[in-house]
Design a protein around this motif. Structure first.
Motif, PDB file in Angstrom:
ATOM      1  N   GLN A   1      -9.142  16.948  -0.074  1.00 45.96           N
ATOM      2  CA  GLN A   1      -9.056  15.582  -0.583  1.00 45.96           C
ATOM      3  C   GLN A   1      -7.611  15.085  -0.660  1.00 45.96           C
ATOM      4  N   GLY A   2      -6.707  15.768   0.026  1.00 46.38           N
ATOM      5  CA  GLY A   2      -5.316  15.347   0.024  1.00 46.38           C
ATOM      6  C   GLY A   2      -5.148  13.945   0.593  1.00 46.38           C
ATOM      7  N   SER A   3      -4.157  13.202   0.087  1.00 41.39           N
ATOM      8  CA  SER A   3      -3.956  11.812   0.510  1.00 41.39           C
ATOM      9  C   SER A   3      -3.434  11.697   1.940  1.00 41.39           C
ATOM     10  N   GLY A   4      -3.076  12.825   2.530  1.00 42.14           N
ATOM     11  CA  GLY A   4      -2.666  12.810   3.929  1.00 42.14           C
ATOM     12  C   GLY A   4      -3.702  13.382   4.874  1.00 42.14           C
ATOM     13  N   ALA A   5      -4.844  13.839   4.311  1.00 42.67           N
ATOM     14  CA  ALA A   5      -5.887  14.494   5.123  1.00 42.67           C
ATOM     15  C   ALA A   5      -6.894  13.448   5.591  1.00 42.67           C
ATOM     16  N   PHE A   6      -6.562  12.757   6.692  1.00 41.04           N
ATOM     17  CA  PHE A   6      -7.416  11.641   7.101  1.00 41.04           C
ATOM     18  C   PHE A   6      -8.710  12.095   7.769  1.00 41.04           C
ATOM     19  N   SER A   7      -8.790  13.354   8.175  1.00 41.33           N
ATOM     20  CA  SER A   7     -10.049  13.829   8.750  1.00 41.33           C
ATOM     21  C   SER A   7     -11.178  13.727   7.729  1.00 41.33           C
ATOM     22  N   SER A   8     -10.850  13.734   6.445  1.00 38.56           N
ATOM     23  CA  SER A   8     -11.881  13.612   5.411  1.00 38.56           C
ATOM     24  C   SER A   8     -12.530  12.233   5.439  1.00 38.56           C
ATOM     25  N   MET A   9     -11.782  11.194   5.843  1.00 38.74           N
ATOM     26  CA  MET A   9     -12.367   9.855   5.969  1.00 38.74           C
ATOM     27  C   MET A   9     -13.324   9.810   7.151  1.00 38.74           C
ATOM     28  N   HIS A  10     -12.939  10.468   8.228  1.00 41.57           N
ATOM     29  CA  HIS A  10     -13.798  10.501   9.413  1.00 41.57           C
ATOM     30  C   HIS A  10     -15.131  11.180   9.111  1.00 41.57           C
TER      31      HIS A  10
ATOM     32  N   ARG B   1     -13.706  11.566  -0.986  1.00 38.74           N
ATOM     33  CA  ARG B   1     -14.557  11.351   0.180  1.00 38.74           C
ATOM     34  C   ARG B   1     -15.732  12.315   0.132  1.00 38.74           C
ATOM     35  N   GLY B   2     -16.943  11.790   0.325  1.00 37.01           N
ATOM     36  CA  GLY B   2     -18.151  12.600   0.222  1.00 37.01           C
ATOM     37  C   GLY B   2     -19.124  12.345   1.351  1.00 37.01           C
ATOM     38  N   ILE B   3     -20.093  13.245   1.428  1.00 37.56           N
ATOM     39  CA  ILE B   3     -21.192  13.106   2.397  1.00 37.56           C
ATOM     40  C   ILE B   3     -22.482  13.138   1.603  1.00 37.56           C
ATOM     41  N   TYR B   4     -23.207  12.016   1.612  1.00 37.81           N
ATOM     42  CA  TYR B   4     -24.461  11.967   0.861  1.00 37.81           C
ATOM     43  C   TYR B   4     -25.646  12.060   1.812  1.00 37.81           C
ATOM     44  N   GLN B   5     -26.760  12.532   1.272  1.00 37.09           N
ATOM     45  CA  GLN B   5     -28.004  12.604   2.025  1.00 37.09           C
ATOM     46  C   GLN B   5     -29.155  12.683   1.040  1.00 37.09           C
TER      47      GLN B   5
ATOM     48  N   LEU C   1       0.845  -1.194   0.000  1.00 42.94           N
ATOM     49  CA  LEU C   1       0.000   0.000   0.000  1.00 42.94           C
ATOM     50  C   LEU C   1       0.881   1.246   0.000  1.00 42.94           C
ATOM     51  N   PRO C   2       0.371   2.344  -0.540  1.00 45.38           N
ATOM     52  CA  PRO C   2       1.113   3.608  -0.435  1.00 45.38           C
ATOM     53  C   PRO C   2       1.271   4.015   1.030  1.00 45.38           C
ATOM     54  N   GLY C   3       2.189   4.936   1.277  1.00 50.20           N
ATOM     55  CA  GLY C   3       2.443   5.368   2.652  1.00 50.20           C
ATOM     56  C   GLY C   3       1.487   6.413   3.160  1.00 50.20           C
ATOM     57  N   ASN C   4       0.907   7.225   2.270  1.00 48.78           N
ATOM     58  CA  ASN C   4      -0.024   8.257   2.726  1.00 48.78           C
ATOM     59  C   ASN C   4      -1.271   7.609   3.325  1.00 48.78           C
ATOM     60  N   PRO C   5      -1.761   8.114   4.452  1.00 50.61           N
ATOM     61  CA  PRO C   5      -2.834   7.428   5.193  1.00 50.61           C
ATOM     62  C   PRO C   5      -4.105   7.167   4.383  1.00 50.61           C
ATOM     63  N   VAL C   6      -4.607   8.170   3.669  1.00 45.78           N
ATOM     64  CA  VAL C   6      -5.838   7.962   2.912  1.00 45.78           C
ATOM     65  C   VAL C   6      -5.591   7.000   1.762  1.00 45.78           C
ATOM     66  N   SER C   7      -4.450   7.118   1.107  1.00 47.53           N
ATOM     67  CA  SER C   7      -4.113   6.210   0.007  1.00 47.53           C
ATOM     68  C   SER C   7      -4.066   4.767   0.491  1.00 47.53           C
ATOM     69  N   ALA C   8      -3.482   4.555   1.662  1.00 45.42           N
ATOM     70  CA  ALA C   8      -3.405   3.201   2.214  1.00 45.42           C
ATOM     71  C   ALA C   8      -4.797   2.649   2.490  1.00 45.42           C
ATOM     72  N   MET C   9      -5.652   3.465   3.082  1.00 47.36           N
ATOM     73  CA  MET C   9      -7.003   3.016   3.408  1.00 47.36           C
ATOM     74  C   MET C   9      -7.814   2.732   2.146  1.00 47.36           C
ATOM     75  N   VAL C  10      -7.727   3.609   1.157  1.00 51.27           N
ATOM     76  CA  VAL C  10      -8.531   3.453  -0.062  1.00 51.27           C
ATOM     77  C   VAL C  10      -8.099   2.216  -0.840  1.00 51.27           C
ATOM     78  N   THR C  11      -6.804   2.000  -1.001  1.00 49.15           N
ATOM     79  CA  THR C  11      -6.355   0.829  -1.755  1.00 49.15           C
ATOM     80  C   THR C  11      -6.662  -0.468  -1.007  1.00 49.15           C
ATOM     81  N   LEU C  12      -6.530  -0.455   0.316  1.00 47.26           N
ATOM     82  CA  LEU C  12      -6.888  -1.640   1.099  1.00 47.26           C
ATOM     83  C   LEU C  12      -8.362  -1.963   0.927  1.00 47.26           C
ATOM     84  N   TYR C  13      -9.194  -0.947   0.958  1.00 47.49           N
ATOM     85  CA  TYR C  13     -10.646  -1.125   0.856  1.00 47.49           C
ATOM     86  C   TYR C  13     -11.063  -1.558  -0.545  1.00 47.49           C
ATOM     87  N   GLN C  14     -10.507  -0.908  -1.563  1.00 54.13           N
ATOM     88  CA  GLN C  14     -10.959  -1.140  -2.934  1.00 54.13           C
ATOM     89  C   GLN C  14     -10.340  -2.373  -3.574  1.00 54.13           C
ATOM     90  N   LEU C  15      -9.082  -2.673  -3.274  1.00 54.38           N
ATOM     91  CA  LEU C  15      -8.380  -3.741  -3.976  1.00 54.38           C
ATOM     92  C   LEU C  15      -8.104  -4.969  -3.109  1.00 54.38           C
TER      93      LEU C  15
END
Length: 410
Positions: free
Chosen positions: A370-379, A351-355, A298-312
């Motif tokens: 949406q930066g790959s290091g901005a993990f607050s966007s995942m939260h 990362r989005g918020i739907y309603q 996985l990439p080292g950036n936190p969001v990149s790691a989470m997204v690739t783990l989840y998607q692939l």
């Protein structure tokens, strides 16, 4: 070559197909107790050994009777009572009714239940104020499950929805596949464990916590090998330990920096299938093998790691676990209410918020950075906004595809 074709980058769908075409289920089966079954995958179909319910029973509190008895009268004599677990001992004779509770066994001779709200009681004489159809308010034998029915198919993962169903059939043991064993570690001299003070140029290792949480939600057994410094010797040692696992997941070290040694060691000891994906975030994702262990870098950036783990990696692990009934996260169409910045060239998982709006339509807004290091966007997010590889900037009012987070994100 089109404007959106990025040289050297593999489309996400192609990468996932290549992974799934190579990975085969482990199919190592064992037998466990029902209480241990949560999260495991069935190795065989589970067929019901009994009918459910095993006897005809009442769907509500009322009176069991022969419906034909009400053809010439509206009043019957109460001859006894039937409770759940304590059935009426005898037969309901013509002209009689039996007081019955919800779930209680139907007396022999009775074929219908009239709810107590539709009666007038005078001692043991019960007057019925409403006529009903034959068989009303009666749950017949096998109304839910018939003996011999496949109730949970091979390849299903056991969840809280299946546990009470299996218990209701009296099933005490389950044939299941063993969980995949996944080793993981983070790489980088800049990483420090949480709880320790940071020095100049250092950051906390957040990736291992996200990786572990997702792997456990995926139903894997985990081997946390910690933080490995940017040292070829330490990395080789970690790789040797990890080859006892089915899969090794690393974060960091698969880019093109001078101190990114993971790819070099894989070239020496293993085989890399691919390591550049037309994906944002997550371009430097590597897939291959080292000895008999699958490797996902996985990439080292936190969001990149989470997204690739989840998607692939998530669908790969599902296949490895024998989870043949796995369904990818649900995708829906939504209306953008904010701008989504994007350039053609890579599929973007923002990362989005739907309603639902007041008209019942699905709307989605960006979480902001949406930066790959901005993990607050995942939260903050409750979905991914999946923007196609060839697509550019999205303006408010345009249709987009959203992917709802599945249970592994909660």
């Amino acid at each position: 070559m089109g404007c959106c074709d990025t040289p050297g980058l593999m489309p996400v769908d192609t990468a996932l197909t290549k992974i799934l075409d190579q990975v085969k289920p482990l199919e190592t089966a064992t037998t466990i107790s029902l209480s241990e079954g949560m999260g495991l995958v069935l190795a065989e179909d589970i067929c019901s050994p009994i009918n459910v319910p095993p006897f005809a029973n009442s769907a509500m509190d009322g009176y069991a009777l022969r419906i034909a008895d009400l053809d010439n009268t509206d009043t019957l004599h109460m001859a006894g009572k039937s409770f759940a677990g304590i059935p009426y001992d005898g037969e309901c004779q013509p002209g009689q009714c039996i007081r019955i509770m919800t779930g209680a066994q139907m007396p022999d001779g009775a074929d219908t239940v009239i709810m107590q709200e539709e009666t007038e009681v005078d001692g043991d004489n019960i007057r019925f104020t409403n006529k009903v159809s034959h068989g009303e308010n009666v749950r017949p034998v096998g109304d839910d499950v018939h003996q011999g029915d496949v109730v949970v198919a091979k390849g299903n993962r056991i969840t809280a929805r299946e546990m009470p169903l299996l218990a209701s059939l009296g099933i005490a043991t389950l044939p299941v596949y063993r969980r995949p064993v996944v080793a993981f570690f983070s790489t980088g001299d800049e990483l420090r464990p949480v709880g320790e003070p940071l020095e100049a140029g250092q950051i906390y290792d957040s990736n291992r916590y996200g990786i572990r949480a997702l792997l456990e939600k995926f139903g894997c057994d985990v081997m946390d090998l910690g933080i490995i410094p940017d040292s070829p010797e330490k990395l080789r040692e970690a790789f040797d330990k990890a080859t006892t696992a089915d899969v090794l997941v690393t974060s960091g070290g698969v880019s093109v920096g001078e101190a990114d040694y993971t790819k070099d060691i894989l070239d020496e000891q293993g085989e890399i299938g691919f390591w550049k994906i037309a994906m944002k975030p997550g371009k430097p994702f590597a897939f291959g093998t080292i000895k008999n262990t699958w490797f996902c870098g996985l990439p080292g950036n936190p969001v990149s790691a989470m997204v690739t783990l989840y998607q692939l990696v998530q669908p790969m692990l599902a296949k490895l676990a024998g989870h043949s009934q796995y369904q990818p996260p649900q995708r829906l169409k939504a209306k953008a209410t904010t701008v989504f910045k994007k350039r053609p060239g890579r599929a973007d998982y923002q990362r989005g918020i739907y309603q639902l709006n007041g008209e019942g339509q699905i709307e989605v807004a960006t979480t902001g950075n949406q930066g790959s290091g901005a993990f607050s966007s995942m939260h903050q997010a409750n979905c991914f906004v999946v923007l196609e590889q060839e697509r550019g900037r999205v303006m408010p009012g345009e249709d987009v595809t959203i992917e709802l987070f599945n249970q592994t994100m909660y």
